[in-house]
Design a protein around this motif. Structure first.
Motif, short mmCIF file in Angstrom:
data_model
loop_
_atom_site.label_atom_id
_atom_site.label_comp_id
_atom_site.label_asym_id
_atom_site.label_seq_id
_atom_site.Cartn_x
_atom_site.Cartn_y
_atom_site.Cartn_z
N GLY A 142 22.38 -37.97 -17.86
CA GLY A 142 22.80 -38.50 -16.58
C GLY A 142 21.71 -38.40 -15.53
N PHE A 143 20.95 -37.31 -15.56
CA PHE A 143 19.86 -37.15 -14.60
C PHE A 143 18.75 -38.17 -14.85
N LEU A 144 18.44 -38.43 -16.15
CA LEU A 144 17.33 -39.31 -16.48
C LEU A 144 17.65 -40.78 -16.31
N VAL A 145 18.93 -41.15 -16.35
CA VAL A 145 19.28 -42.57 -16.34
C VAL A 145 18.70 -43.30 -15.14
N GLY A 146 18.81 -42.73 -13.96
CA GLY A 146 18.32 -43.40 -12.76
C GLY A 146 17.12 -42.75 -12.14
N TRP A 147 16.41 -41.90 -12.90
CA TRP A 147 15.30 -41.16 -12.32
C TRP A 147 14.09 -42.05 -12.06
N PRO A 148 13.49 -42.67 -13.10
CA PRO A 148 12.32 -43.51 -12.80
C PRO A 148 12.75 -44.84 -12.20
N ARG A 149 11.93 -45.40 -11.35
CA ARG A 149 12.17 -46.71 -10.76
C ARG A 149 11.23 -47.70 -11.42
N PHE A 150 11.77 -48.49 -12.35
CA PHE A 150 10.94 -49.43 -13.09
C PHE A 150 10.87 -50.76 -12.36
N ARG A 151 9.69 -51.33 -12.33
CA ARG A 151 9.54 -52.67 -11.79
C ARG A 151 9.94 -53.73 -12.82
N SER A 152 9.83 -53.37 -14.11
CA SER A 152 10.19 -54.31 -15.17
C SER A 152 11.68 -54.22 -15.46
N PRO A 153 12.43 -55.32 -15.41
CA PRO A 153 13.86 -55.26 -15.77
C PRO A 153 14.08 -54.89 -17.23
N PHE A 154 13.12 -55.23 -18.09
CA PHE A 154 13.25 -54.88 -19.50
C PHE A 154 13.27 -53.36 -19.68
N LEU A 155 12.34 -52.67 -19.01
CA LEU A 155 12.32 -51.20 -19.11
C LEU A 155 13.55 -50.58 -18.48
N GLU A 156 14.04 -51.17 -17.42
CA GLU A 156 15.24 -50.65 -16.76
C GLU A 156 16.45 -50.75 -17.69
N ILE A 157 16.53 -51.82 -18.48
CA ILE A 157 17.63 -51.98 -19.43
C ILE A 157 17.46 -51.05 -20.63
N LEU A 158 16.22 -50.89 -21.08
CA LEU A 158 15.96 -50.11 -22.30
C LEU A 158 16.04 -48.61 -22.06
N TRP A 159 15.75 -48.16 -20.85
CA TRP A 159 15.62 -46.73 -20.57
C TRP A 159 16.85 -45.90 -20.90
N PRO A 160 18.10 -46.28 -20.52
CA PRO A 160 19.26 -45.44 -20.86
C PRO A 160 19.43 -45.24 -22.37
N ALA A 161 19.17 -46.29 -23.15
CA ALA A 161 19.32 -46.19 -24.61
C ALA A 161 18.25 -45.29 -25.21
N VAL A 162 17.02 -45.42 -24.74
CA VAL A 162 15.93 -44.59 -25.25
C VAL A 162 16.19 -43.12 -24.94
N CYS A 163 16.64 -42.82 -23.73
CA CYS A 163 16.96 -41.43 -23.36
C CYS A 163 18.08 -40.87 -24.22
N TRP A 164 19.12 -41.67 -24.43
CA TRP A 164 20.26 -41.20 -25.22
C TRP A 164 19.82 -40.87 -26.65
N CYS A 165 19.06 -41.78 -27.27
CA CYS A 165 18.60 -41.56 -28.64
C CYS A 165 17.71 -40.32 -28.73
N ALA A 166 16.81 -40.16 -27.76
CA ALA A 166 15.91 -39.01 -27.77
C ALA A 166 16.67 -37.70 -27.62
N ILE A 167 17.66 -37.66 -26.73
CA ILE A 167 18.42 -36.43 -26.51
C ILE A 167 19.28 -36.10 -27.72
N GLU A 168 19.88 -37.12 -28.35
CA GLU A 168 20.66 -36.86 -29.57
C GLU A 168 19.78 -36.29 -30.68
N LEU A 169 18.59 -36.85 -30.85
CA LEU A 169 17.69 -36.33 -31.88
C LEU A 169 17.28 -34.90 -31.56
N PHE A 170 16.95 -34.64 -30.30
CA PHE A 170 16.54 -33.29 -29.91
C PHE A 170 17.67 -32.29 -30.16
#
Length: 573
Positions: A142-170
């Motif tokens: 939840g903290f990471l979802v809105g932390w970085p401010r991306f200029r690219s809409p693609f990165l903004e869409i991809l970021w929540p999924a990447v964080c979730w996958c990384a945290i589950e693996l960790f």
């Protein structure tokens, strides 16, 4: 005039001028009432908006918890699992960092208690702290979802999924308190898992589910035309429904038949073994974990070896059983071990539990995975069997390593106490099904109290025993399917997500410190500029004072003799 109007009798007709004045007053009164009504309406609308903003977020968060819980046993409405990340992303949008962190901690704690409440039967009061540690993973997301401010809409869409996958693996595979239960991808083992698990594994399925929610949120919030948004939303909502048909039956070649034995914990093994003696020819016999609390190779357990030898002689491949091996330990302790005995009574191999259960007396961990070769008279080549024990089946990399070393079959003697409850056993079963799908191998699980079952290489249950019965079960052992992409390269996807997340975190920390240094330098520059401007103003004020004193002399500028001092350039003056 006012006195005349006051004495007008009732019902008299007023002059036209008076009617116009009254009409104007009435219109002004009506305008005032309307303005106040509109202002009250706007105020009510603002209050309603604040109410919906406050309680709407809470409702969305609670609905996300409900959807997540519904996707797992006992109800297993797998489609509901797709909507949990979407609801959380919508509810967290626009909230501050600390608020997202705190809210998701409460959400994660409630969800963790609801999902793995059975930890209390294992650890007692210690489970309160364990639930909190697991909840921290949700709060960190939840903290990471809105932390970085991306200029690219693609990165903004991809970021929540990447964080979730990384945290589950960790949480599941990397850190010391590894715990992979209730990862989001495990909710899809009977649906989308059959298609995606051989490609990306369970954490890849979680990535796709969260990415779907992030894309749907972006479509709802975009500036596309209404009809385009409606079409995109219909297509996106249709995605989870693509996996609704049940898993297809396996039509591959069968290697042989295995008999799996299930018994209640605490039962006398010798009595149960006599009752569950194989009466039909089988290729392999599998007993649960720790049927013998001791080393079967010691002389005092000779009767147990004779019993196992008699049962193994009625099979073609032999028998696998769980026991405690203390022969290799240098200190007081043991290794939780699964032994493979040939039909002639020879020990062909043994596998030590790779991941003992934390905070319990479960033996020393193994240094590596074990794949045993079983010579089969009917086959030209021996059958390679990967053997794990109970908790080992919870980890993705454990089964993948055995598959990469040539395992054709995965066998897991398991200890599932009846006190843990049927829901815990069903959750455990789904993890073994995912291992079968990821590696395209048959999986055999023989457990205390259940569930005891076998799977086809596509994860479908071939046969299973109900919870809490002491019985035997015959299941087919199938040849492996085609080599899964997950075994070769697909397993790298969650590690790539973890590397990206770590990289963005380091970049964010560096940017934060760089901004702080830049702000400090700017403040120093501003201070210097302010001092310089202050000096200029001071000099200007002094010059202005001097000029004023020259034009309008004061008492201080007058000499001793009373004559003003004027500098005309002559030093003698």
């Amino acid at each position: 005039m006012e006195e005349d109007i006051a004495h007008v009798p009732a019902g008299a007709v007023l002059p036209k001028r008076m009617n116009i004045q009254n009409a104007g007053a009435f219109l002004r009164l009506l305008s005032t009432v309307c303005n106040r009504a509109l202002s009250m309406g706007e105020q009510r609308q603002s209050i309603l908006k604040e109410f919906l903003d406050l309680y709407g977020r809470g409702i969305a968060l609670a609905m996300g918890v409900l959807c997540y819980w519904l996707a797992f046993p006992p109800l297993e409405i797998a489609v509901a699992g797709w909507f949990a990340p979407l609801l959380w992303i919508l509810a967290l949008q626009g909230a501050g960092h600390l608020r997202r962190y705190r809210v998701m901690f409460l959400i994660g704690y409630a969800l963790t208690v609801a999902m793995v409440f059975w930890l209390w039967a294992l650890f007692g009061i210690l489970s309160i702290a364990l639930w909190g540690i697991l909840a921290l993973m949700f709060s960190f997301w939840g903290f990471l979802v809105g932390w970085p401010r991306f200029r690219s809409p693609f990165l903004e869409i991809l970021w929540p999924a990447v964080c979730w996958c990384a945290i589950e693996l960790f949480r599941s595979e990397v850190w010391g308190l590894r715990f992979s239960w209730f990862a989001l991808g495990y909710s899809q083992q009977n649906l989308l898992g059959a298609t995606l698990a051989p490609l990306f594994g369970v954490y890849g399925i979680s990535l796709i589910m969260v990415l779907w929610g992030s894309v749907l949120r972006a479509v709802c919030m975009s500036r596309f035309r209404i009809r385009h948004r409606c079409l995109a939303m219909v297509l996106l909502l249709f995605v989870p429904l693509l996996s609704l048909p049940a898993l297809p039956r396996w039509s591959g070649e069968v290697l042989g038949q295995a008999m799996l034995q299930q018994m209640k914990s605490g039962a006398h093994f010798a009595v149960v073994a006599e009752d569950l003696e194989p009466v039909v020819p089988v290729d392999l016999l599998v007993w649960p974990e720790s049927v013998l609390f001791g080393n079967p190779l010691q002389d005092r357990h000779a009767a147990f070896r004779r019993l196992m030898n008699r049962q193994a002689s009625k099979t073609k491949w032999g028998v696998i059983f769980g026991a405690q091996d203390s022969s290799g330990s240098q200190t007081d302790g043991f290794y939780n071990t699964a032994f493979l005995m040939s039909p002639s009574g020879e020990i062909l191999g043994k596998a030590v539990k790779n991941q003992p259960v934390q905070f319990t007396v479960d033996g020393f961990p193994a240094e590596d995975v074990t794949v045993c070769e079983i010579p089969v008279p009917d086959l030209d080549d021996p059958v390679r069997v990967g053997i794990g024990i109970c908790y080992d089946g919870s980890y993705q990399q454990f089964a993948r390593k055995m598959t990469s070393r040539g395992a054709q079959l995965l066998v897991f003697p398991t200890f599932n106490a009846s006190a843990w409850g049927a829901i815990q056993h069903l959750q455990h079963q789904r993890m073994f099904q995912m291992r079968a799908m990821e590696n395209r191998l048959s999986v055999l699980v023989a457990a205390f109290s259940g569930p005891t079952f076998g799977t086809y290489p596509n994860g479908r249950i071939s046969n299973a025993l109900p919870f809490g019965k002491t019985e035997s079960l015959i299941v087919p052992m199938c040849r492996p399917g085609s080599v899964a992409a997950f075994v070769e390269v697909g397993w790298l996807l969650p590690y790539l997500c973890m590397a990206m997340t770590l990289g963005f975190i380091l970049w964010g920390i560096k940017s934060a410190f760089g901004k702080r240094d830049s702000d400090a330098a700017d403040s120093v520059l501003v201070t210097e500029q302010e001092d310089f401007v202050a000096d200029d103003l001071k000099d200007g004020r002094q010059q202005e004072t001097w000029n004023n004193s020259a034009e309008h002399p004061t008492q201080e500028s007058i000499g001793v003799g009373g004559t003003p001092f004027v500098d005309d350039g002559d030093s003698s003056a």
